[in-house]
Design a protein around this motif. Structure first.
Motif, PDB file in Angstrom:
ATOM      1  N   LEU A   1       9.206 -12.397 -86.868  1.00  0.00           N
ATOM      2  CA  LEU A   1       8.617 -13.546 -86.168  1.00  0.00           C
ATOM      3  C   LEU A   1       8.810 -14.834 -86.964  1.00  0.00           C
ATOM      4  O   LEU A   1       8.951 -15.907 -86.398  1.00  0.00           O
ATOM      5  N   GLY A   2       8.832 -14.697 -88.286  1.00  0.00           N
ATOM      6  CA  GLY A   2       8.964 -15.890 -89.129  1.00  0.00           C
ATOM      7  C   GLY A   2      10.386 -16.375 -89.297  1.00  0.00           C
ATOM      8  O   GLY A   2      10.610 -17.543 -89.634  1.00  0.00           O
TER       9      GLY A   2
ATOM     10  N   PHE B   1      13.401 -14.908 -81.055  1.00  0.00           N
ATOM     11  CA  PHE B   1      13.671 -13.816 -80.111  1.00  0.00           C
ATOM     12  C   PHE B   1      14.662 -14.287 -79.037  1.00  0.00           C
ATOM     13  O   PHE B   1      14.485 -15.345 -78.440  1.00  0.00           O
TER      14      PHE B   1
ATOM     15  N   MET C   1       1.533  -7.228 -85.339  1.00  0.00           N
ATOM     16  CA  MET C   1       2.234  -6.579 -84.234  1.00  0.00           C
ATOM     17  C   MET C   1       2.931  -5.313 -84.694  1.00  0.00           C
ATOM     18  O   MET C   1       3.219  -5.146 -85.870  1.00  0.00           O
TER      19      MET C   1
ATOM     20  N   TYR D   1       8.227 -10.682 -90.867  1.00  0.00           N
ATOM     21  CA  TYR D   1       9.559 -11.157 -91.244  1.00  0.00           C
ATOM     22  C   TYR D   1      10.334 -11.615 -90.007  1.00  0.00           C
ATOM     23  O   TYR D   1      10.931 -12.698 -89.992  1.00  0.00           O
TER      24      TYR D   1
ATOM     25  N   SER E   1       5.853  -2.674 -79.785  1.00  0.00           N
ATOM     26  CA  SER E   1       5.867  -3.889 -78.948  1.00  0.00           C
ATOM     27  C   SER E   1       7.271  -4.495 -78.908  1.00  0.00           C
ATOM     28  O   SER E   1       7.700  -5.058 -77.896  1.00  0.00           O
TER      29      SER E   1
ATOM     30  N   MET F   1       4.714 -11.734 -74.371  1.00  0.00           N
ATOM     31  CA  MET F   1       4.148 -10.711 -75.246  1.00  0.00           C
ATOM     32  C   MET F   1       3.087 -11.389 -76.111  1.00  0.00           C
ATOM     33  O   MET F   1       3.302 -12.490 -76.620  1.00  0.00           O
TER      34      MET F   1
ATOM     35  N   GLU G   1       0.053   1.791 -81.859  1.00  0.00           N
ATOM     36  CA  GLU G   1      -0.187   0.348 -81.922  1.00  0.00           C
ATOM     37  C   GLU G   1      -0.846  -0.155 -83.196  1.00  0.00           C
ATOM     38  O   GLU G   1      -1.074  -1.361 -83.338  1.00  0.00           O
TER      39      GLU G   1
ATOM     40  N   GLU H   1       9.215  -2.914 -76.222  1.00  0.00           N
ATOM     41  CA  GLU H   1       8.870  -3.457 -74.903  1.00  0.00           C
ATOM     42  C   GLU H   1       9.440  -4.865 -74.705  1.00  0.00           C
ATOM     43  O   GLU H   1       9.802  -5.251 -73.595  1.00  0.00           O
ATOM     44  N   MET H   2       9.538  -5.624 -75.797  1.00  0.00           N
ATOM     45  CA  MET H   2      10.151  -6.954 -75.713  1.00  0.00           C
ATOM     46  C   MET H   2      11.637  -6.831 -75.383  1.00  0.00           C
ATOM     47  O   MET H   2      12.181  -7.607 -74.592  1.00  0.00           O
TER      48      MET H   2
ATOM     49  N   THR I   1       9.354 -13.404 -73.354  1.00  0.00           N
ATOM     50  CA  THR I   1      10.466 -12.450 -73.434  1.00  0.00           C
ATOM     51  C   THR I   1      11.367 -12.523 -72.202  1.00  0.00           C
ATOM     52  O   THR I   1      12.421 -11.901 -72.167  1.00  0.00           O
TER      53      THR I   1
ATOM     54  N   ARG J   1       7.539 -19.721 -78.278  1.00  0.00           N
ATOM     55  CA  ARG J   1       6.154 -19.286 -78.448  1.00  0.00           C
ATOM     56  C   ARG J   1       5.208 -20.361 -77.957  1.00  0.00           C
ATOM     57  O   ARG J   1       5.462 -21.551 -78.121  1.00  0.00           O
TER      58      ARG J   1
ATOM     59  N   GLY K   1      12.202 -16.690 -75.619  1.00  0.00           N
ATOM     60  CA  GLY K   1      12.139 -16.713 -77.078  1.00  0.00           C
ATOM     61  C   GLY K   1      11.160 -17.719 -77.649  1.00  0.00           C
ATOM     62  O   GLY K   1      10.887 -17.700 -78.854  1.00  0.00           O
TER      63      GLY K   1
END
Lengths: 502, 102
Positions: free
Chosen positions: A171-172, A176, A1, A169, A5, B19, A138, A8-9, B76, B63, B61
């Motif tokens: 995402l892991g 969010f 990613m 990093y 992006s 997303m 992108e 946009e999130m 999101t 997945r 948040g």
């Protein structure tokens, strides 16, 4: 990613949530996204990268994300460097938009710098319809951020972090939107350090409001924590020790601070113990990572800290000096000089592998064919998976064929009363190859008897690890994040001795 | 449609937005609340409602992944509709919470 992006999130998830700004202006996710889109129109097809040379700024993320959206690298540079070095780093990235602060601007005359505040106010004049929006870049294999390594053992190198490393990093390790709307983080680590970049990205990703401290003093930090009802903060060891010193035994039972994380350099166990006492209701996190690993790869969490503080078991108490356990998406191996994996508790070189591990400098990847990165940090992992860092292998002293880690001798020195700082180096020696010399700084009001100090180190370590000479100084040189500049100490001592370092 | 990482998916029936984190390079039919996604939230007029069985909701948040772990979508903006690919409801991917380190 790609980081575009991420923008946009933020627009989707935090549209009306305040994420940035100071007392005068509050910026929501929607406003942030709009500023990034405006900024990108001023960068796209015009510049090869965006350099930022200045103090922290409440809207710094706009500069990083505008560069990302436009598809060019963001290059934060240390404004505290002397002119010659600063100019030579900027020259490595020709045709850049150079953003700066009013004080630094005068020092960058040849680079057509733009004061960041002025650049931001120019953005508000742009009519996005008229100039036409820039499509988001992108390709996640593009370089997102270039960071110069601190250069404690050699000249600074440009470490490259691609979009895929940073997003891996995030995402892991961060969920969010996991922060509550009332949460706020105080960012005091400098923008040109990987911790500053990670601090910005992971807090934005969690939806936590970012409050920037332009330059650090303990008093200012404590005031901002109280005024802004700060819930999270990350500091480097020097800052932690100044905060503890400033509190002078005071206990902040009602602090709003839920989490205080520290990292970026080795921290004294004494300071951590004092900090835990000063903030009894705050969770402490020690983070270990490298520029080349896109920040944190191991953490010692709040429960580990409190358990170590209250335990009678020396194995658990000891964890206060560890950097904790590696993150789930990271693989780790400790290898000996034959590159064989060693048993639990044994020392060796730390190797890492994972999607966030870049291990890449301008032009050269240091990953092996299986994707492993040799950190050149020495360390060990105990039977419970706790990682202990023992220093840079390049700092290893070889005396009479024996490998000696300076960190071990420094710890022995620091455990003695009246010693505030210690730096141990190997000087060229005809008989032994290298001989051990220690430079120490005494705590205020303390006078140390060098013979007694030498004897007490000999009692703890063996004779071969006892410094042959101990020098007392008023201070030792450090990087901005508190890493000791060993090579500076070494070259000064070598010059005094009338030779060159091997 | 062919999904690329970074592609946004917006519900036609509820507030949900997702997303794309990971997707195979094949033609997929993504639905939220059982109805095909739309290009922009402003195109949502409230006239369409979720299909029964597709109303389990999506959480902020979190997945969502398919059985074969070929697709991964990150929510999101939460909504009342559930996300499905080619008719198969995606499952919540459990992740261990880590302490905030920076």
């Amino acid at each position: 990613m790609h980081l575009s992006s991420f923008v946009e999130m933020v627009e989707s998830g935090f549209d009306d949530r305040v994420l940035l700004g100071d007392q005068k202006s509050r910026i929501t996710g929607t406003e942030f996204g709009f500023l990034v889109r405006l900024g990108a129109t001023q960068v796209h097809n015009q510049y090869a990268s965006v350099i930022y040379v200045g103090e922290n700024h409440s809207l710094l993320p706009v500069a990083l994300f505008a560069a990302a959206w436009a598809g060019v690298p963001f290059v934060p540079v240390n404004y505290r460097l002397e002119d010659r070095q600063l100019h030579s780093l900027i020259e490595r990235y020709p045709n850049s938009l150079v953003l700066t602060d009013p004080l630094t601007s005068d020092r960058l005359a040849g680079f057509s710098p733009k004061v960041f505040d002025e650049w931001l106010s120019d953005l508000s004049m742009i009519d996005l319809e008229e100039v036409g929006p820039t499509e988001p870049a992108e390709n996640d294999d593009d370089v997102a951020v270039v960071l110069f390594t601190s250069g404690t053992t050699s000249e600074p190198k440009s470490a490259l972090l691609r979009h895929r490393h940073l997003m891996a990093y995030l995402l892991g390790s961060v969920e969010f939107g996991s922060a509550e709307e009332s949460e706020a983080v105080l960012v005091s680590v400098p923008p040109y350090h990987v911790a500053g970049v990670a601090n910005m990205l992971s807090n934005l990703f969690s939806g936590r409001r970012l409050v920037y401290l332009s330059s650090f003093t303990a008093q200012e930090w404590l005031t901002r924590v109280a005024d802004e009802k700060i819930t999270h903060a990350m500091v480097v060891p020097t800052m932690l020790s100044r905060i503890v010193e400033h509190l002078d035994g005071g206990v902040l039972t009602t602090s709003t601070l839920r989490t205080l994380s520290y990292g970026g350099a080795k921290v004294s166990e004494r300071v951590v113990r004092q900090a835990l006492q000063a903030f009894p209701n705050t969770g402490f996190v020690n983070a270990y990572g490298l520029t080349e690993t896109a920040s944190t790869i191991a953490v010692l969490g709040p429960d580990d800290h409190r358990d170590a503080l209250s335990s009678d078991d020396p194995m658990i108490q000891r964890r206060l000096s560890s950097v904790g356990q590696v993150l789930p998406m990271i693989e780790i191996e400790i290898r000996n000089e034959h590159e064989q994996v060693v048993a639990a508790g044994e020392s060796g070189l730390i190797y890492l592998r994972g999607e966030q591990v870049s291990g890449e400098y301008a032009g050269v990847s240091l990953l092996d064919s299986d994707g492993w990165f040799c950190t050149r940090d020495q360390g060990s992992i105990d039977a419970d998976g706790y990682l202990y860092i023992e220093g840079r292998v390049d700092d290893t002293i070889i005396r009479g064929g024996e490998n000696i880690a300076p960190a071990e001798i420094e710890s022995a020195l620091l455990a003695q009363p009246g010693i505030a700082e210690a730096c141990v180096v190997g000087l060229p020696d005809d008989e032994w190859g290298q001989r051990i010399v220690a430079v120490v700084v005494c705590s205020e009001g303390h006078v140390v008897d060098l013979k007694t100090l030498q004897d007490s180190v000999r009692d703890v370590l063996r004779g071969s690890k006892t410094p042959e000479e101990i020098i007392v100084r008023d201070s030792l040189p450090h990087t901005e994040t508190g890493k000791m500049l060993r090579r500076v100490v070494l070259s000064e001592l070598v010059a005094l001795q009338g030779g060159t370092a091997s | 449609m062919i999904l690329k990482p970074g592609a946004r998916l917006i519900s036609a029936v509820c507030t949900a937005e997702l997303m794309t984190v990971k997707a195979p390079k094949t033609d997929l039919e993504v639905t939220i609340g059982g109805v095909a996604t739309i290009a922009s939230a402003s195109a949502r007029d409230g006239s369409v409602t979720a299909v029964a069985g597709h109303d389990g909701g999506t959480l902020m948040g979190k997945r969502y992944v398919d059985e074969a772990d070929t697709i991964e979508l990150l929510c999101t903006k939460a909504g009342s509709g559930a996300v499905a690919v080619n008719g198969e409801l995606l499952q919540l991917k459990e992740a261990k919470a880590l302490p905030a380190s920076d």
